[in-house]
Design a protein around this motif. Structure first.
Motif, mmCIF file in Angstrom:
data_model
loop_
_atom_site.group_PDB
_atom_site.id
_atom_site.type_symbol
_atom_site.label_atom_id
_atom_site.label_comp_id
_atom_site.label_asym_id
_atom_site.label_seq_id
_atom_site.Cartn_x
_atom_site.Cartn_y
_atom_site.Cartn_z
ATOM 1 N N GLN A 14 31.519 -54.153 29.419
ATOM 2 C CA GLN A 14 30.839 -53.504 29.010
ATOM 3 C C GLN A 14 30.153 -52.153 28.367
ATOM 4 O O GLN A 14 30.454 -51.393 29.907
ATOM 5 C CB GLN A 14 29.906 -54.003 28.533
ATOM 6 C CG GLN A 14 29.945 -56.267 28.139
ATOM 7 C CD GLN A 14 29.126 -56.649 28.041
ATOM 8 O OE1 GLN A 14 27.958 -56.699 26.504
ATOM 9 N NE2 GLN A 14 28.574 -57.764 28.376
ATOM 10 N N LEU A 15 30.862 -51.667 27.589
ATOM 11 C CA LEU A 15 30.106 -50.341 27.745
ATOM 12 C C LEU A 15 28.771 -50.551 26.610
ATOM 13 O O LEU A 15 28.544 -50.433 25.382
ATOM 14 C CB LEU A 15 30.643 -49.696 26.213
ATOM 15 C CG LEU A 15 32.272 -49.155 27.189
ATOM 16 C CD1 LEU A 15 33.463 -48.290 26.342
ATOM 17 C CD2 LEU A 15 32.079 -47.940 28.636
ATOM 18 N N TRP A 16 27.426 -50.219 27.300
ATOM 19 C CA TRP A 16 26.581 -50.286 26.571
ATOM 20 C C TRP A 16 25.908 -48.717 26.150
ATOM 21 O O TRP A 16 24.346 -48.589 25.024
ATOM 22 C CB TRP A 16 25.226 -50.667 27.823
ATOM 23 C CG TRP A 16 25.262 -51.722 28.187
ATOM 24 C CD1 TRP A 16 25.719 -52.037 29.644
ATOM 25 C CD2 TRP A 16 25.051 -53.360 27.140
ATOM 26 N NE1 TRP A 16 25.928 -53.611 29.559
ATOM 27 C CE2 TRP A 16 25.175 -54.335 28.211
ATOM 28 C CE3 TRP A 16 25.030 -53.511 26.291
ATOM 29 C CZ2 TRP A 16 25.543 -55.428 27.554
ATOM 30 C CZ3 TRP A 16 25.058 -54.886 25.864
ATOM 31 C CH2 TRP A 16 25.397 -56.146 26.428
ATOM 32 N N ARG A 18 27.352 -44.487 25.024
ATOM 33 C CA ARG A 18 29.030 -43.436 25.189
ATOM 34 C C ARG A 18 28.658 -42.228 25.789
ATOM 35 O O ARG A 18 27.212 -41.854 25.654
ATOM 36 C CB ARG A 18 29.172 -43.374 23.450
ATOM 37 C CG ARG A 18 29.802 -44.611 23.181
ATOM 38 C CD ARG A 18 30.882 -44.222 21.954
ATOM 39 N NE ARG A 18 31.738 -45.526 21.068
ATOM 40 C CZ ARG A 18 32.650 -45.163 20.110
ATOM 41 N NH1 ARG A 18 32.491 -44.185 19.793
ATOM 42 N NH2 ARG A 18 32.495 -45.879 19.651
ATOM 43 N N VAL A 25 35.191 -47.661 31.478
ATOM 44 C CA VAL A 25 34.735 -49.387 32.467
ATOM 45 C C VAL A 25 36.011 -49.724 33.188
ATOM 46 O O VAL A 25 36.961 -49.438 33.021
ATOM 47 C CB VAL A 25 35.424 -49.685 31.052
ATOM 48 C CG1 VAL A 25 36.652 -49.976 29.782
ATOM 49 C CG2 VAL A 25 33.519 -51.296 30.403
ATOM 50 N N LYS A 51 34.870 -58.782 22.006
ATOM 51 C CA LYS A 51 33.697 -57.877 22.521
ATOM 52 C C LYS A 51 34.477 -56.854 23.330
ATOM 53 O O LYS A 51 34.570 -55.822 23.508
ATOM 54 C CB LYS A 51 32.697 -57.961 23.032
ATOM 55 C CG LYS A 51 31.794 -58.934 21.760
ATOM 56 C CD LYS A 51 30.654 -58.985 22.275
ATOM 57 C CE LYS A 51 30.390 -60.084 23.758
ATOM 58 N NZ LYS A 51 29.410 -60.203 24.053
ATOM 59 N N THR A 52 35.422 -57.668 24.022
ATOM 60 C CA THR A 52 36.099 -56.711 25.119
ATOM 61 C C THR A 52 37.439 -55.939 24.532
ATOM 62 O O THR A 52 37.836 -55.085 25.258
ATOM 63 C CB THR A 52 37.085 -57.645 26.770
ATOM 64 O OG1 THR A 52 36.315 -58.165 26.820
ATOM 65 C CG2 THR A 52 37.804 -56.964 27.262
ATOM 66 N N THR A 55 35.466 -52.694 22.927
ATOM 67 C CA THR A 55 35.381 -52.122 24.363
ATOM 68 C C THR A 55 36.387 -51.106 24.850
ATOM 69 O O THR A 55 36.178 -50.259 25.089
ATOM 70 C CB THR A 55 35.028 -53.101 25.488
ATOM 71 O OG1 THR A 55 33.045 -53.603 25.682
ATOM 72 C CG2 THR A 55 34.911 -52.489 27.055
ATOM 73 N N ARG A 58 37.170 -48.755 22.580
ATOM 74 C CA ARG A 58 36.077 -47.390 22.640
ATOM 75 C C ARG A 58 36.099 -46.623 24.386
ATOM 76 O O ARG A 58 36.338 -45.365 23.736
ATOM 77 C CB ARG A 58 34.345 -47.860 22.463
ATOM 78 C CG ARG A 58 34.580 -48.341 21.551
ATOM 79 C CD ARG A 58 33.327 -49.351 21.469
ATOM 80 N NE ARG A 58 31.918 -49.082 22.329
ATOM 81 C CZ ARG A 58 31.030 -48.698 22.690
ATOM 82 N NH1 ARG A 58 30.936 -50.582 22.552
ATOM 83 N NH2 ARG A 58 30.231 -48.411 23.174
ATOM 84 N N ALA A 59 36.908 -47.179 25.084
ATOM 85 C CA ALA A 59 36.956 -46.507 26.087
ATOM 86 C C ALA A 59 37.674 -45.391 26.487
ATOM 87 O O ALA A 59 39.179 -45.294 25.522
ATOM 88 C CB ALA A 59 37.535 -47.364 27.388
#
Length: 293
Positions: A14-16, A18, A25, A51-52, A55, A58-59
């Motif tokens: 997970q990315l909590w 940025r 990640v 969710k993954t 993530t 976004r990574a």
């Protein structure tokens, strides 16, 4: 931005936050994608998969702990391969230190392991780790090799009742020792005292117990699927984890063939030296630097 983080690294799925320059990640495995029937969630893994996926989108960079996990990511989540970096896990230097005979005796006494040879398994009752088939194979092995103990480490939460029932049904009560969770120090001693380490997992993203056992000088039998051949290289005896008879025969062969056991020990020790946390840290730093360019 509030915390002025240049590069943020989510070390477990997970990315909590940025980073200003980028986000990294780490994905350790896709176990519940591969085996959704093992999910603990009543409604399955749909939300977790969603969710993954977000993530991964976004990574800036994604770290996979093996080439096999990287392939799984690209296949299932359609992640561009150029976004993924493979960085293997490491192993602590303490696993390469030979323990004293006194400490080996002490750990046997602590977990009430009877005198004589024992096979070690790590993973508890997690169905993915395949303990039930190992118990079946061990029962077959005992018809040819006695005396012998199977030491099982790890918790007995999930499917624990089924494990206890299988031990009783196979009449293995006097030949199986259930230690529960053990400390890392005791685990190292249990590896070192074993005649053989068997890890018949159905799926791994990496498989740290394999290289831990190798570092402790124990012959390793493991599965011929997922990341395990990649991690073990040529230093393990491979089996089909679904083939109970083949598992029993593999254990018998390694236990009875001294030359094979010695060869696996030597090759395993060399293989384990290829994995270090220093190397992993250096490679991770290089990924951060990519984000900063």
């Amino acid at each position: 931005k509030r915390d002025q983080i240049d590069v943020y690294h989510g070390t477990s799925y997970q990315l909590w936050a940025r980073g200003i320059k980028g986000s990294v990640v780490t994905i350790h495995d896709l176990a519940l994608v591969k085996f959704p029937e093992f999910s603990k969630r009543l409604l399955g893994e749909g939300w977790s998969i969603y969710k993954t996926r977000k993530t991964l989108q976004r990574a800036s960079k994604i770290i996979a702990v093996s080439k096999n996990t990287a392939k799984d990511l690209c296949d299932f989540y359609q992640v561009p391969s150029e976004k993924v970096r493979v960085i293997y896990n490491g192993i602590g230097e303490e696993f390469f230190s030979a323990p004293s005979s006194e400490s080996l005796k002490s750990v046997r006494a602590r977990y009430a392991i009877p005198p004589g040879d024992y096979i070690l398994y790590v993973g508890g009752s997690d169905p993915r780790k395949n303990l039930e088939r190992l118990l079946e194979a061990f029962s077959i092995l005992l018809k040819k090799v006695q005396p012998l103990i199977l030491v099982v480490t790890g918790g007995m939460g999930r499917r624990g009742k089924e494990i206890y029932q299988k031990i009783e049904r196979l009449n293995l009560g006097e030949n199986v020792v259930l230690t529960g969770h053990v400390s890392s120090q005791d685990l190292r001693l249990l590896y070192s005292g074993a005649r053989l380490f068997v890890y018949p997992s159905l799926y791994e993203g990496f498989g740290i117990p394999v290289i831990e056992a190798m570092a402790c000088g124990v012959p390793v039998i493991t599965s011929n699927i997922s990341s395990l051949p990649e991690v073990a290289g040529d230093a393990a005896y491979f089996i089909n984890p679904y083939d109970i008879q083949a598992m029993a025969e593999a254990m018998e062969r390694v236990l009875s063939d001294k030359n094979l056991a010695v060869s696996l020990q030597a090759e395993g020790l060399e293989r384990a030296k290829a994995f270090s946390w220093e190397k992993a840290a250096s490679q991770t730093l290089a990924v951060y630097q990519e984000c900063l360019i």
